[in-house]
Scaffold this motif. Structure first.
Motif, PDB file in Angstrom:
ATOM      1  N   ASN A 167     -24.647  18.455  -9.228  1.00  0.00           N
ATOM      2  CA  ASN A 167     -24.453  18.384  -7.600  1.00  0.00           C
ATOM      3  C   ASN A 167     -24.383  20.061  -7.513  1.00  0.00           C
ATOM      4  N   VAL A 168     -25.116  20.810  -6.757  1.00  0.00           N
ATOM      5  CA  VAL A 168     -24.832  22.277  -6.642  1.00  0.00           C
ATOM      6  C   VAL A 168     -24.925  22.352  -4.911  1.00  0.00           C
ATOM      7  N   SER A 169     -24.916  21.369  -4.405  1.00  0.00           N
ATOM      8  CA  SER A 169     -25.038  21.627  -2.975  1.00  0.00           C
ATOM      9  C   SER A 169     -23.870  22.182  -2.235  1.00  0.00           C
ATOM     10  N   GLY A 170     -24.101  23.157  -1.272  1.00  0.00           N
ATOM     11  CA  GLY A 170     -22.982  23.621  -0.626  1.00  0.00           C
ATOM     12  C   GLY A 170     -22.356  22.897   0.810  1.00  0.00           C
ATOM     13  N   GLU A 171     -23.077  22.053   0.864  1.00  0.00           N
ATOM     14  CA  GLU A 171     -22.984  20.987   2.207  1.00  0.00           C
ATOM     15  C   GLU A 171     -21.926  20.342   2.332  1.00  0.00           C
ATOM     16  N   GLU A 172     -21.091  20.115   1.235  1.00  0.00           N
ATOM     17  CA  GLU A 172     -19.860  19.184   1.022  1.00  0.00           C
ATOM     18  C   GLU A 172     -20.016  17.794   1.355  1.00  0.00           C
ATOM     19  N   LEU A 173     -21.043  17.238   1.334  1.00  0.00           N
ATOM     20  CA  LEU A 173     -21.588  16.130   1.839  1.00  0.00           C
ATOM     21  C   LEU A 173     -21.550  15.038   0.478  1.00  0.00           C
TER      22      LEU A 173
END
Length: 123
Positions: free
Chosen positions: A67-73
């Protein structure tokens, strides 16, 4: 977050149940590793997961990523395993396959939680 994951799962199930699908079956596995899992153990799991396609001919395509998402979900999930099969029969052969079972037996204890979604892709 639970409601978002449930909505995603229900969406995928509803898409898969619609008639006229000719797409492949996708098997999506989200993994959160135990905090005690070392970088070496995680790397070994990544390597072993990638080798499954060498032993299970029903796997048409395979991807593994972090995971590299910055959405913190991500709800604690850090890794995604994405496997493509021609159809449900391919998945049905994969799940009990000795190579898959060996992977689960060896690395399953490192997983804090796992989320699995299977769906028929729209081509």
């Amino acid at each position: 977050m639970r409601s978002l994951l449930l909505a995603l799962a229900l969406f995928c199930v509803s898409c898969a149940s619609q008639p006229g699908h000719t797409g492949h079956l996708r098997h999506v596995v989200l993994i959160a590793f135990q905090e005690s899992a070392s970088a070496g153990q995680i790397a070994a799991a990544e390597k072993s997961a990638g080798e499954l396609q060498d032993h299970i001919p029903e796997i048409l395509a395979y991807e593994w990523g972090t995971n590299v998402s910055g959405e913190e979900l991500a709800a604690g999930f850090t890794h995604c395993l994405f496997v493509t099969f021609a159809d449900q029969a391919g998945l049905d052969s994969y799940l009990p396959h000795p190579a898959h079972q060996a992977f689960v037996g060896q690395f399953g204890p490192l997983f804090a939680k796992v989320l699995v979604v299977d769906y028929l892709a729209r081509d």
